[in-house]
Design an enzyme around this catalytic site. Sequence first.
Site, PDB file in Angstrom:
ATOM      1  N   ARG A 238      -9.634   3.845  15.293  1.00 24.43           N
ATOM      2  CA  ARG A 238      -8.955   4.296  14.089  1.00 24.43           C
ATOM      3  C   ARG A 238      -7.466   3.983  14.229  1.00 24.43           C
ATOM      4  O   ARG A 238      -6.893   4.161  15.308  1.00 24.43           O
ATOM      5  CB  ARG A 238      -9.136   5.811  13.881  1.00 24.43           C
ATOM      6  CG  ARG A 238     -10.499   6.208  13.325  1.00 24.43           C
ATOM      7  CD  ARG A 238     -10.674   5.756  11.862  1.00 24.43           C
ATOM      8  NE  ARG A 238     -11.934   6.185  11.304  1.00 24.43           N
ATOM      9  CZ  ARG A 238     -13.056   5.458  11.281  1.00 24.43           C
ATOM     10  NH1 ARG A 238     -13.080   4.246  11.797  1.00 24.43           N
ATOM     11  NH2 ARG A 238     -14.148   5.935  10.713  1.00 24.43           N
ATOM     12  N   GLU A 267      -4.456   2.212   6.233  1.00 24.66           N
ATOM     13  CA  GLU A 267      -5.229   1.132   5.601  1.00 24.66           C
ATOM     14  C   GLU A 267      -5.268   1.305   4.090  1.00 24.66           C
ATOM     15  O   GLU A 267      -5.475   2.431   3.629  1.00 24.66           O
ATOM     16  CB  GLU A 267      -6.669   1.157   6.139  1.00 24.66           C
ATOM     17  CG  GLU A 267      -6.731   0.719   7.570  1.00 24.66           C
ATOM     18  CD  GLU A 267      -8.137   0.811   8.154  1.00 24.66           C
ATOM     19  OE1 GLU A 267      -9.114   0.829   7.389  1.00 24.66           O
ATOM     20  OE2 GLU A 267      -8.226   0.851   9.382  1.00 24.66           O
ATOM     21  N   HIS A 285     -10.789  -4.230   9.237  1.00 24.51           N
ATOM     22  CA  HIS A 285     -11.769  -3.174   9.563  1.00 24.51           C
ATOM     23  C   HIS A 285     -13.207  -3.715   9.475  1.00 24.51           C
ATOM     24  O   HIS A 285     -14.021  -3.252   8.676  1.00 24.51           O
ATOM     25  CB  HIS A 285     -11.577  -1.956   8.647  1.00 24.51           C
ATOM     26  CG  HIS A 285     -12.063  -0.676   9.267  1.00 24.51           C
ATOM     27  ND1 HIS A 285     -11.450   0.544   9.083  1.00 24.51           N
ATOM     28  CD2 HIS A 285     -13.127  -0.421  10.086  1.00 24.51           C
ATOM     29  CE1 HIS A 285     -12.103   1.483   9.744  1.00 24.51           C
ATOM     30  NE2 HIS A 285     -13.134   0.925  10.361  1.00 24.51           N
TER      31      HIS A 285
HETATM   32  C1  DGY Z   1     -17.082   3.821  11.316  1.00 20.31           C
HETATM   33  O1  DGY Z   1     -18.280   3.910  11.035  1.00 20.31           O
HETATM   34  O2  DGY Z   1     -16.420   4.806  11.608  1.00 20.31           O
HETATM   35  C2  DGY Z   1     -16.493   2.473  11.326  1.00 20.31           C
HETATM   36  O3  DGY Z   1     -15.106   2.510  11.406  1.00 20.31           O
HETATM   37  C3  DGY Z   1     -16.941   1.678  10.123  1.00 20.31           C
HETATM   38  O4  DGY Z   1     -16.846   0.345  10.493  1.00 20.31           O
END
Ligand code: DGY
Length: 324
Positions: A238, A267, A285
């Site tokens: 993240r 983002e 992402h």
């Molecule tokens: C998630 O599932 O948390 C991922 O970041 C999606 O790609």
Amino acid sequence: MKAFVSRAIPPAGLKVLEESTDLDITYNTLDEGFSKSELIARTRDADGLLCLLTDTIDAEVLDQCPNLKVISNMAVGYNNIDVVEATKRGIVVTNTPGVLTEATADFTWALLLAAARRVGEGERLVRSHNWHGWGPLQLLGGAVNGKTLGLIGMGRIGQAVARRAAGFNMDIIYYNRSALEPALENELKLRRVELDELLVTSDYVSLHAPYTNQTHHIINAESLGRMKPTAYLINTSRGPLVDEAALVAALQAGQIAGAGLDVFEKEPELYPGLTELDNVVLAPHLGSATHETRGEMSRLAATNLVAVLRGQRPANPVNPEVLS
Ligand code: DGY
């Protein structure tokens, strides 16, 4: 029971929902999320919401959607949802763990190798038509084989990244709240270390921890200052684990060799200066973005939603205390 699906999702999940003829489900069929006010308007009377990591589900949303019994997030991470507030209101929150482990680990390696071996810069050079052929000094990067990989976070995805590192003969160290079982540490040839040792000794630092108050800006000016000038930072977890202002400054100053980023603090906004840097590989992402994985995430999110609405226990509750 009514439910709302906040954005277009892959067919595997839609099939589960469409077959649930006992439920009254409405859909945003666009591949674009709604504004918060539109999301609230669509969810106001709903008992269930299937949402994406791009939807912020906070107290303001929950206050205005009083019938909600379940929020099914089509993601393993759920920092877009205020789980404490949902739990207070007795709303079950579910996620989609497991099914995206391998795809995300693969993509971590794609970014690591691309950053180390300057794939983005090379591609831009070839496309620019300014490439004049092989050169002994051209775009030299960092070696991967035999180097030290430091993994911050050692859940499913961290372990899958470690398994792949064995093929590159790497020394693998990790920093995690709890230690893995000794047998698993031995199998994966891992050594648990303190964060400082990991930062100081790793050639590649890769982030695999969830975003929490504890991991907010775990990579900041100070931690970047502890890394080797030849080291690379990879983030597929993240964005807010990294202080992007500090990272941009470190990359501009050549304080570390480079970075590979799949996630960003705000983002889809990018920190000023990031796109001008050659020593960073940027991806939108994409960690879980394979046909197979997104299909499974969609199926699991739909199945979790339907289970709660039918009074059954979902497979992946993140606040199971609500169910007991
Ligand atoms: C998630 O599932 O948390 C991922 O970041 C999606 O790609």
